[in-house]
Design a protein around this motif. Structure first.
Motif, PDB file in Angstrom:
ATOM      1  N   PRO A 103      -3.431  12.503  -1.796  1.00 44.51           N
ATOM      2  CA  PRO A 103      -3.837  11.186  -2.428  1.00 44.51           C
ATOM      3  C   PRO A 103      -5.105  11.262  -2.800  1.00 44.51           C
ATOM      4  O   PRO A 103      -6.226  11.673  -2.107  1.00 44.51           O
ATOM      5  CB  PRO A 103      -3.586  10.175  -1.504  1.00 44.51           C
ATOM      6  CG  PRO A 103      -2.742  10.828  -0.519  1.00 44.51           C
ATOM      7  CD  PRO A 103      -3.146  12.078  -0.339  1.00 44.51           C
ATOM      8  N   GLY A 104      -5.611  10.992  -4.279  1.00 48.55           N
ATOM      9  CA  GLY A 104      -6.583  11.055  -4.846  1.00 48.55           C
ATOM     10  C   GLY A 104      -7.310   9.641  -5.004  1.00 48.55           C
ATOM     11  O   GLY A 104      -6.590   8.793  -4.485  1.00 48.55           O
ATOM     12  N   CYS A 105      -8.525   9.726  -5.484  1.00 45.92           N
ATOM     13  CA  CYS A 105      -9.088   8.395  -5.724  1.00 45.92           C
ATOM     14  C   CYS A 105      -8.297   7.426  -6.697  1.00 45.92           C
ATOM     15  O   CYS A 105      -7.412   7.788  -7.407  1.00 45.92           O
ATOM     16  CB  CYS A 105     -10.579   8.517  -6.409  1.00 45.92           C
ATOM     17  SG  CYS A 105     -11.514   7.074  -6.769  1.00 45.92           S
ATOM     18  N   CYS A 106      -8.235   6.210  -6.151  1.00 45.15           N
ATOM     19  CA  CYS A 106      -7.345   5.118  -6.832  1.00 45.15           C
ATOM     20  C   CYS A 106      -6.002   5.074  -6.409  1.00 45.15           C
ATOM     21  O   CYS A 106      -5.196   4.475  -7.073  1.00 45.15           O
ATOM     22  CB  CYS A 106      -7.709   5.301  -8.457  1.00 45.15           C
ATOM     23  SG  CYS A 106      -9.343   5.037  -8.964  1.00 45.15           S
ATOM     24  N   ASN A 107      -5.591   5.989  -5.582  1.00 42.62           N
ATOM     25  CA  ASN A 107      -4.433   5.939  -5.000  1.00 42.62           C
ATOM     26  C   ASN A 107      -4.303   5.165  -3.674  1.00 42.62           C
ATOM     27  O   ASN A 107      -5.116   4.896  -3.159  1.00 42.62           O
ATOM     28  CB  ASN A 107      -3.826   7.448  -4.868  1.00 42.62           C
ATOM     29  CG  ASN A 107      -2.398   7.430  -4.711  1.00 42.62           C
ATOM     30  OD1 ASN A 107      -1.580   7.214  -5.792  1.00 42.62           O
ATOM     31  ND2 ASN A 107      -1.818   7.524  -3.704  1.00 42.62           N
ATOM     32  N   GLY A 108      -2.788   4.455  -3.572  1.00 43.26           N
ATOM     33  CA  GLY A 108      -2.966   3.764  -2.140  1.00 43.26           C
ATOM     34  C   GLY A 108      -1.695   3.692  -1.585  1.00 43.26           C
ATOM     35  O   GLY A 108      -0.514   3.986  -2.434  1.00 43.26           O
ATOM     36  N   LEU A 109      -1.452   3.449  -0.382  1.00 47.54           N
ATOM     37  CA  LEU A 109      -0.264   3.692   0.329  1.00 47.54           C
ATOM     38  C   LEU A 109       0.539   2.331  -0.369  1.00 47.54           C
ATOM     39  O   LEU A 109       1.971   2.520   0.060  1.00 47.54           O
ATOM     40  CB  LEU A 109      -0.605   3.286   1.891  1.00 47.54           C
ATOM     41  CG  LEU A 109      -0.729   4.750   2.584  1.00 47.54           C
ATOM     42  CD1 LEU A 109      -1.358   4.482   3.890  1.00 47.54           C
ATOM     43  CD2 LEU A 109       0.559   5.557   2.610  1.00 47.54           C
ATOM     44  N   GLU A 110       0.138   1.415  -0.796  1.00 47.77           N
ATOM     45  CA  GLU A 110       0.946   0.419  -1.552  1.00 47.77           C
ATOM     46  C   GLU A 110       1.825   0.970  -2.460  1.00 47.77           C
ATOM     47  O   GLU A 110       2.941   0.256  -2.838  1.00 47.77           O
ATOM     48  CB  GLU A 110       0.076  -0.779  -1.687  1.00 47.77           C
ATOM     49  CG  GLU A 110      -0.634  -0.651  -2.961  1.00 47.77           C
ATOM     50  CD  GLU A 110      -1.901   0.149  -2.982  1.00 47.77           C
ATOM     51  OE1 GLU A 110      -2.550   0.400  -3.830  1.00 47.77           O
ATOM     52  OE2 GLU A 110      -2.299   0.591  -1.766  1.00 47.77           O
TER      53      GLU A 110
END
Length: 209
Positions: free
Chosen positions: A101-108
């Motif tokens: 997961p990179g920047c600006c990614n989320g588990l949501e």
């Protein structure tokens, strides 16, 4: 063996004292599952709450005066919650990472993986690195960094294999949620139900039947 794990990106805080937390490297990842220590659960809840905080200049109604209520306020009242991180895919035999997961990614947004399998057939997972999953027929191609040139790790897995991996990662999230609910009853008894419900939303999970 290829493994997929839900990971939460942690931003270290030196002076946090509202509940016990573990030591963790800043900008590192904490794997979420049902095997975390209580201190690690505290770290995860702190991070998710911190991700959803807001400044006093923002208009979200009156903020509680007590430090605990003020810290939890955004998590409990914001309609759209985030949790920095995502599903990481690695070869645990070699340590090679195929999706991070990179920047600006989320588990949501973990359900983007379902879109790869049954929807658009393609999804990206932030930037730096720019990991991508793309369905091609009966396989899914995973690329760690589409901007990384020929040196970026790439692997192709069957659709059924990826579906099994996603189901396992989702189960890990549910196990973490169960652990976090118990933790909240012990450490945040006045807010336990509300915090647990907020975590369900932040992780885009429905309560287990």
């Amino acid at each position: 063996m290829i493994v997929m794990q839900p990971v939460l990106e942690i931003f270290a805080v030196d002076d946090f004292a509202l509940w016990p937390v573990g030591e963790h490297e800043s900008y590192g990842y904490l794997v979420l599952n049902g095997e975390l220590t209580l201190a690690e659960v505290g770290t995860a809840v702190r991070q998710i709450a911190d991700c959803n905080g807001f400044g006093p200049e923002e208009e979200h109604g009156p903020c509680p005066a007590d430090p605990l209520g003020a810290f939890l306020n955004g998590l409990l009242i914001m309609p759209d919650l985030v949790a920095t991180g995502g599903f990481r895919v690695t070869d645990d035999a070699t340590g090679t990472v195929f999706v991070e997961p990179g920047c600006c990614n989320g588990l949501e947004t973990w359900r983007d993986w379902l879109d790869v399998l049954d929807g658009t057939g393609c999804s990206s997972f932030g930037h730096d690195p720019s990991s991508v999953a793309e369905r091609v027929g009966d396989t899914v191609r995973l690329t760690l960094d589409v901007h990384g040139g020929d040196g970026s790790p790439v692997i192709q897995l069957s659709v059924d294999h990826v579906r099994t991996l996603v189901a396992g990662a989702q189960l890990d999230l549910r196990h973490f949620l169960g652990l976090a609910g118990t933790w909240a009853e012990q450490h945040l008894p006045a807010h336990a139900a509300a915090v647990t419900a907020a975590l369900v939303r932040a992780l885009d999970l429905t309560p287990a039947p």
